[in-house]
Design a protein around this motif. Structure first.
Motif, PDB file in Angstrom:
ATOM      1  N   VAL A 232       0.827  -1.202   0.000  1.00 38.93           N
ATOM      2  CA  VAL A 232       0.000   0.000   0.000  1.00 38.93           C
ATOM      3  C   VAL A 232       0.861   1.252   0.000  1.00 38.93           C
ATOM      4  CG1 VAL A 232      -2.003  -1.058   1.140  1.00 38.93           C
ATOM      5  CG2 VAL A 232      -0.170  -0.055   2.528  1.00 38.93           C
ATOM      6  N   SER A 235      -2.179   7.850   0.789  1.00 40.10           N
ATOM      7  CA  SER A 235      -2.798   8.928   0.039  1.00 40.10           C
ATOM      8  C   SER A 235      -2.995  10.115   0.967  1.00 40.10           C
ATOM      9  CB  SER A 235      -4.156   8.482  -0.525  1.00 40.10           C
ATOM     10  OG  SER A 235      -4.901   9.604  -0.971  1.00 40.10           O
ATOM     11  N   ASN A 238      -6.676  11.383   0.889  1.00 42.56           N
ATOM     12  CA  ASN A 238      -7.685  10.589   1.585  1.00 42.56           C
ATOM     13  C   ASN A 238      -7.289  10.202   3.004  1.00 42.56           C
ATOM     14  OD1 ASN A 238      -9.824   9.852  -0.664  1.00 42.56           O
ATOM     15  ND2 ASN A 238      -7.799   9.659  -1.608  1.00 42.56           N
ATOM     16  N   TRP A 241      -4.664   4.442   3.095  1.00 44.19           N
ATOM     17  CA  TRP A 241      -3.724   3.657   2.295  1.00 44.19           C
ATOM     18  C   TRP A 241      -4.427   3.041   1.104  1.00 44.19           C
ATOM     19  CZ3 TRP A 241       1.357   3.868   3.719  1.00 44.19           C
ATOM     20  CH2 TRP A 241       1.623   4.355   5.011  1.00 44.19           C
ATOM     21  N   GLN A 242      -3.775   3.139  -0.065  1.00 46.77           N
ATOM     22  CA  GLN A 242      -4.321   2.582  -1.302  1.00 46.77           C
ATOM     23  C   GLN A 242      -3.398   1.479  -1.815  1.00 46.77           C
ATOM     24  OE1 GLN A 242      -4.527   6.151  -3.567  1.00 46.77           O
ATOM     25  NE2 GLN A 242      -2.381   6.125  -4.163  1.00 46.77           N
ATOM     26  N   TYR A 244      -0.944  -0.883  -3.856  1.00 41.49           N
ATOM     27  CA  TYR A 244       0.162  -0.545  -4.753  1.00 41.49           C
ATOM     28  C   TYR A 244       0.816  -1.836  -5.217  1.00 41.49           C
ATOM     29  CZ  TYR A 244       4.482   1.420  -6.532  1.00 41.49           C
ATOM     30  OH  TYR A 244       5.524   1.758  -7.347  1.00 41.49           O
ATOM     31  N   SER A 258      -3.854   1.558  -7.320  1.00 42.08           N
ATOM     32  CA  SER A 258      -5.273   1.776  -7.588  1.00 42.08           C
ATOM     33  C   SER A 258      -5.681   3.103  -6.971  1.00 42.08           C
ATOM     34  CB  SER A 258      -6.115   0.629  -7.034  1.00 42.08           C
ATOM     35  OG  SER A 258      -5.923   0.473  -5.652  1.00 42.08           O
ATOM     36  N   GLY A 259      -5.283   4.179  -7.585  1.00 41.51           N
ATOM     37  CA  GLY A 259      -5.480   5.500  -7.032  1.00 41.51           C
ATOM     38  C   GLY A 259      -6.927   5.926  -6.944  1.00 41.51           C
ATOM     39  N   TYR A 263      -9.803   2.762  -0.381  1.00 41.69           N
ATOM     40  CA  TYR A 263      -8.747   3.249   0.509  1.00 41.69           C
ATOM     41  C   TYR A 263      -8.941   2.607   1.882  1.00 41.69           C
ATOM     42  CZ  TYR A 263      -7.826   6.800  -3.014  1.00 41.69           C
ATOM     43  OH  TYR A 263      -7.502   7.441  -4.187  1.00 41.69           O
ATOM     44  N   TYR A 264      -7.831   2.175   2.488  1.00 43.79           N
ATOM     45  CA  TYR A 264      -7.892   1.430   3.742  1.00 43.79           C
ATOM     46  C   TYR A 264      -7.329   2.269   4.888  1.00 43.79           C
ATOM     47  CZ  TYR A 264      -9.062  -2.426   0.733  1.00 43.79           C
ATOM     48  OH  TYR A 264      -9.712  -3.229  -0.182  1.00 43.79           O
ATOM     49  N   THR A 296     -12.353   0.133   5.193  1.00 45.99           N
ATOM     50  CA  THR A 296     -12.115   1.220   4.244  1.00 45.99           C
ATOM     51  C   THR A 296     -12.489   2.560   4.873  1.00 45.99           C
ATOM     52  OG1 THR A 296     -14.340   1.203   3.292  1.00 45.99           O
ATOM     53  CG2 THR A 296     -12.738  -0.366   2.392  1.00 45.99           C
ATOM     54  N   THR A 304      -9.355  -5.578  -1.935  1.00 48.52           N
ATOM     55  CA  THR A 304      -8.845  -5.256  -3.267  1.00 48.52           C
ATOM     56  C   THR A 304      -7.927  -6.384  -3.717  1.00 48.52           C
ATOM     57  OG1 THR A 304      -8.923  -2.872  -2.871  1.00 48.52           O
ATOM     58  CG2 THR A 304      -7.486  -3.635  -4.641  1.00 48.52           C
TER      59      THR A 304
END
Length: 384
Positions: A232, A235, A238, A241-242, A244, A258-259, A263-264, A296, A304
């Protein structure tokens, strides 16, 4: 150009020093039934104008619809995906995507599934029962390569707590290594706190060359030259964490973030889990697979899944790594005091807890715990 309908975007980068900011995905979608798709079901792709008006009005910006025996699923196409690509290739790939989506965990409320091919990326989203599909070009951008993915230099074993700056070119961080001949799942749970930019430009800044990126990831380095960094990226927009994905094959290095997906939180009260599968089967091919799961930012149970490129000639002996790092294009971009803490637990290979580590490195960080109970990494840029 992407269409104004805010199609999901993925950005391929050449490893993990920076990535593009992508607008959030927001689309009103119709409710689709949860009937399963099996390999014998036939699907078809039709123009939106051919679908009943009541369906089109619910998702007025859909380009096309994927029709199954029981479902009408909106399909979004990037502008650069030509009409010639909409027939047999899309039909086969989207059917495989729908079949794989049935493997999502039973308690998952929001689910994202990405499949990255050489030219196109296929995306399935199920947000609390609202299902959509997207197809867009796999894009590539030059970036820096984490030094430990370059197998020519090899890995020099160091004692726990040793410093090695060149393990973090143009960045800071902590990492620990172990080795195994097990070829299945590598997983760990993490949460982070005390995130500080200290005047550094976050990854939603205006100058990409000066932005810094925060990462938590697991990785593999194989004796045949294949390496991965899967996990991850933080971000700043946000505050979460997204997922990666970075995969270094024998002839290419590639990654995906996955922008615009889920988001976690990755906090003490809502940790996230990262898992890597080296021998994942998708559409009759062996691939690397990343799974991120947890709470999320919408407080749902999210998952994801990202399938990377085709995986050839996997090694028997593999180096496994746990990493927390800040990456950028120049070390001077990370201002004194910038950093974050990450606490790793439940680190397992093939469902067995990792009890020992052969190597551990840090640069402008400390490793306060490294044992079968987990690993605590604390990063803070100094003025040295």
């Amino acid at each position: 150009m992407m269409k104004k309908k805010n199609i999901i975007s993925l950005v391929l980068t050449l490893c993990l020093c920076f990535a593009l900011a992508v607008p959030a995905f927001a689309t009103d979608e119709i409710n689709i039934s949860d009937d399963e798709i099996d390999a014998t079901d036939e699907i078809s792709i039709v123009e939106a104008s051919e679908v009943e008006q009541n369906l089109r009005s619910a998702v007025s910006d859909a380009d096309m619809f994927v029709m199954t025996k029981s479902q009408s699923i909106p399909l979004y196409l990037e502008d650069d995906v030509s009409s010639e690509q909409r027939s047999e290739e899309h039909t086969s790939e989207l059917q495989a995507l729908l079949i794989e989506a049935e493997n999502k965990s039973a308690d998952t409320e929001d689910y994202n599934l990405y499949v990255i091919e050489d030219d196109l990326t296929y995306f399935y989203a199920d947000l609390n029962g609202d299902i959509s599909l997207s197809v867009f070009e796999t894009q590539v951008e030059n970036a820096l390569v984490d030094n430990d993915t370059l197998m020519e230099e090899g890995i020099n074993p160091l004692a726990y707590g040793s410093e090695k700056q060149n393990e973090f070119p143009n960045g800071i961080g902590c990492k620990a290594y172990t080795y195994s001949t097990k070829n299945t799942r590598f997983e760990a749970t993490f949460y982070s706190d005390d995130i500080k930019y200290a005047g550094s430009m976050p990854n939603n800044g205006s100058d990409k060359t000066k932005m810094i990126n925060l990462y938590n990831y697991l990785g593999n380095v194989e004796t045949n030259g294949i390496a991965t960094d899967l996990g991850v990226q933080y971000s700043a927009t946000n505050s979460a964490w997204q997922p990666y994905f970075c995969h270094n094959g024998s002839t290419s290095v590639g990654g995906v973030m996955s922008g615009a997906g889920l988001y976690y939180k990755g906090t003490a009260s809502a940790p996230a889990t990262i898992a890597i599968d080296r021998y994942a089967q998708y559409n009759n091919l062996i691939r690397y697979k990343l799974t991120v799961s947890g709470k999320t930012t919408s407080n749902s149970n999210g998952q994801t899944v990202i399938f990377g490129g085709r995986y050839l000639n996997p090694s028997v002996s593999v180096q496994y790594k746990v990493v927390s790092t800040i990456g950028t294009t120049s070390l001077s971009n990370i201002k004194t005091g910038a950093g974050f803490n990450t606490y790793w637990t439940n680190i397992k290979i093939n469902e067995t807890p990792v009890n020992g580590y052969q190597n551990a490195y840090y640069w402008d960080g400390t490793i306060s715990k490294l044992s079968s109970a987990g690993a605590d990494f604390k990063l803070a840029k100094t003025n040295r």
